[in-house]
Design a protein around this motif. Structure first.
Motif, PDB file in Angstrom:
ATOM      1  N   ILE A  59      41.701  24.441  36.004  1.00  0.00           N
ATOM      2  CA  ILE A  59      41.880  25.872  35.807  1.00  0.00           C
ATOM      3  C   ILE A  59      40.642  26.444  35.105  1.00  0.00           C
ATOM      4  O   ILE A  59      40.290  26.002  34.005  1.00  0.00           O
ATOM      5  N   ALA A  60      40.014  27.414  35.742  1.00  0.00           N
ATOM      6  CA  ALA A  60      38.833  28.059  35.155  1.00  0.00           C
ATOM      7  C   ALA A  60      39.245  28.858  33.925  1.00  0.00           C
ATOM      8  O   ALA A  60      40.288  29.510  33.917  1.00  0.00           O
ATOM      9  N   TYR A  61      38.407  28.803  32.894  1.00  0.00           N
ATOM     10  CA  TYR A  61      38.657  29.642  31.723  1.00  0.00           C
ATOM     11  C   TYR A  61      38.482  31.117  32.071  1.00  0.00           C
ATOM     12  O   TYR A  61      39.200  31.971  31.563  1.00  0.00           O
ATOM     13  N   ARG A  62      37.482  31.403  32.917  1.00  0.00           N
ATOM     14  CA  ARG A  62      37.184  32.786  33.299  1.00  0.00           C
ATOM     15  C   ARG A  62      37.250  32.906  34.818  1.00  0.00           C
ATOM     16  O   ARG A  62      36.692  32.066  35.532  1.00  0.00           O
ATOM     17  N   ALA A  63      37.895  33.929  35.307  1.00  0.00           N
ATOM     18  CA  ALA A  63      38.053  34.122  36.754  1.00  0.00           C
ATOM     19  C   ALA A  63      36.706  34.154  37.478  1.00  0.00           C
ATOM     20  O   ALA A  63      36.589  33.669  38.604  1.00  0.00           O
ATOM     21  N   GLU A  64      35.693  34.702  36.836  1.00  0.00           N
ATOM     22  CA  GLU A  64      34.380  34.802  37.496  1.00  0.00           C
ATOM     23  C   GLU A  64      33.713  33.441  37.712  1.00  0.00           C
ATOM     24  O   GLU A  64      32.749  33.332  38.470  1.00  0.00           O
ATOM     25  N   ASP A  65      34.200  32.394  37.071  1.00  0.00           N
ATOM     26  CA  ASP A  65      33.641  31.044  37.279  1.00  0.00           C
ATOM     27  C   ASP A  65      34.300  30.306  38.441  1.00  0.00           C
ATOM     28  O   ASP A  65      33.812  29.259  38.860  1.00  0.00           O
ATOM     29  N   TRP A  66      35.399  30.842  38.971  1.00  0.00           N
ATOM     30  CA  TRP A  66      36.111  30.148  40.039  1.00  0.00           C
ATOM     31  C   TRP A  66      35.231  29.872  41.259  1.00  0.00           C
ATOM     32  O   TRP A  66      35.236  28.754  41.781  1.00  0.00           O
ATOM     33  N   PRO A  67      34.435  30.841  41.756  1.00  0.00           N
ATOM     34  CA  PRO A  67      33.587  30.549  42.926  1.00  0.00           C
ATOM     35  C   PRO A  67      32.585  29.417  42.664  1.00  0.00           C
ATOM     36  O   PRO A  67      32.328  28.594  43.548  1.00  0.00           O
ATOM     37  N   LEU A  68      32.034  29.356  41.471  1.00  0.00           N
ATOM     38  CA  LEU A  68      31.119  28.271  41.123  1.00  0.00           C
ATOM     39  C   LEU A  68      31.849  26.931  41.166  1.00  0.00           C
ATOM     40  O   LEU A  68      31.343  25.953  41.727  1.00  0.00           O
ATOM     41  N   LEU A  69      33.041  26.894  40.599  1.00  0.00           N
ATOM     42  CA  LEU A  69      33.816  25.654  40.619  1.00  0.00           C
ATOM     43  C   LEU A  69      34.164  25.266  42.048  1.00  0.00           C
ATOM     44  O   LEU A  69      34.155  24.077  42.400  1.00  0.00           O
ATOM     45  N   ALA A  70      34.451  26.247  42.898  1.00  0.00           N
ATOM     46  CA  ALA A  70      34.772  25.959  44.296  1.00  0.00           C
ATOM     47  C   ALA A  70      33.594  25.292  45.004  1.00  0.00           C
ATOM     48  O   ALA A  70      33.788  24.417  45.853  1.00  0.00           O
ATOM     49  N   THR A  71      32.392  25.676  44.629  1.00  0.00           N
ATOM     50  CA  THR A  71      31.192  25.087  45.226  1.00  0.00           C
ATOM     51  C   THR A  71      30.874  23.718  44.630  1.00  0.00           C
ATOM     52  O   THR A  71      30.512  22.790  45.348  1.00  0.00           O
ATOM     53  N   GLU A  72      31.027  23.577  43.344  1.00  0.00           N
ATOM     54  CA  GLU A  72      30.604  22.366  42.636  1.00  0.00           C
ATOM     55  C   GLU A  72      31.629  21.233  42.637  1.00  0.00           C
ATOM     56  O   GLU A  72      31.258  20.068  42.655  1.00  0.00           O
ATOM     57  N   VAL A  73      32.904  21.551  42.563  1.00  0.00           N
ATOM     58  CA  VAL A  73      33.931  20.512  42.409  1.00  0.00           C
ATOM     59  C   VAL A  73      34.602  20.302  43.775  1.00  0.00           C
ATOM     60  O   VAL A  73      35.690  20.795  44.040  1.00  0.00           O
ATOM     61  N   THR A  74      33.917  19.564  44.612  1.00  0.00           N
ATOM     62  CA  THR A  74      34.371  19.339  45.983  1.00  0.00           C
ATOM     63  C   THR A  74      35.231  18.078  46.070  1.00  0.00           C
ATOM     64  O   THR A  74      35.230  17.242  45.161  1.00  0.00           O
ATOM     65  N   ASN A 134      43.972  33.030  43.318  1.00  0.00           N
ATOM     66  CA  ASN A 134      44.657  34.058  42.522  1.00  0.00           C
ATOM     67  C   ASN A 134      44.990  33.566  41.123  1.00  0.00           C
ATOM     68  O   ASN A 134      45.229  34.372  40.225  1.00  0.00           O
ATOM     69  N   LEU A 135      45.016  32.258  40.945  1.00  0.00           N
ATOM     70  CA  LEU A 135      45.251  31.669  39.620  1.00  0.00           C
ATOM     71  C   LEU A 135      43.953  31.194  38.971  1.00  0.00           C
ATOM     72  O   LEU A 135      43.957  30.729  37.842  1.00  0.00           O
ATOM     73  N   GLY A 136      42.853  31.264  39.712  1.00  0.00           N
ATOM     74  CA  GLY A 136      41.586  30.727  39.212  1.00  0.00           C
ATOM     75  C   GLY A 136      41.655  29.226  39.035  1.00  0.00           C
ATOM     76  O   GLY A 136      41.090  28.676  38.100  1.00  0.00           O
TER      77      GLY A 136
END
Length: 105
Positions: free
Chosen positions: A26-41, A64-66
């Motif tokens: 779970i991302a701490y900040r919603a704006e970090d979700w796209p980065l996590l989607a790219t990095e944590v494959t 929607n939950l980040g």
């Protein structure tokens, strides 16, 4: 490019069922979700848990939950009742995931 450990951007929960590990990230900040989607494959998570015998990883995106849900197969060395190690539970394995280096944008 510099990296940071994943725990700076997200927290995790883990559970187990038999020889299968379920990890929620779970991302701490919603704006970090796209980065996590790219990095944590799926591939990176499988590589991270390969030394424990993991054979497959499925990632379920929950934008929607980040968050993400990872299901990791064959990673618990037989599960709670079958493993010879002291901690056959998957609960502590979220810390392994949180140590994964990621490249912030």
């Amino acid at each position: 490019m510099s990296t940071v450990p994943l725990h700076r951007l997200a927290h995790a929960r883990a559970g187990d069922k038999g020889n299968r590990l379920n990890l929620s990230l779970i991302a701490y900040r919603a704006e970090d979700w796209p980065l996590l989607a790219t990095e944590v494959t799926e591939a990176r998570v499988l590589s991270l848990f390969a030394h424990r015998g993991a054979t497959a990883v499925r990632r379920y995106d929950l934008p929607n939950l980040g968050a993400f849900n990872f299901v990791i197969e064959d990673v618990l060395q037989g599960g709670v009742n079958g493993a010879l190690n002291l901690d056959g539970h998957g609960k502590t394995l979220s810390y392994l995931l949180l140590g994964l280096p990621v490249r912030p944008g």
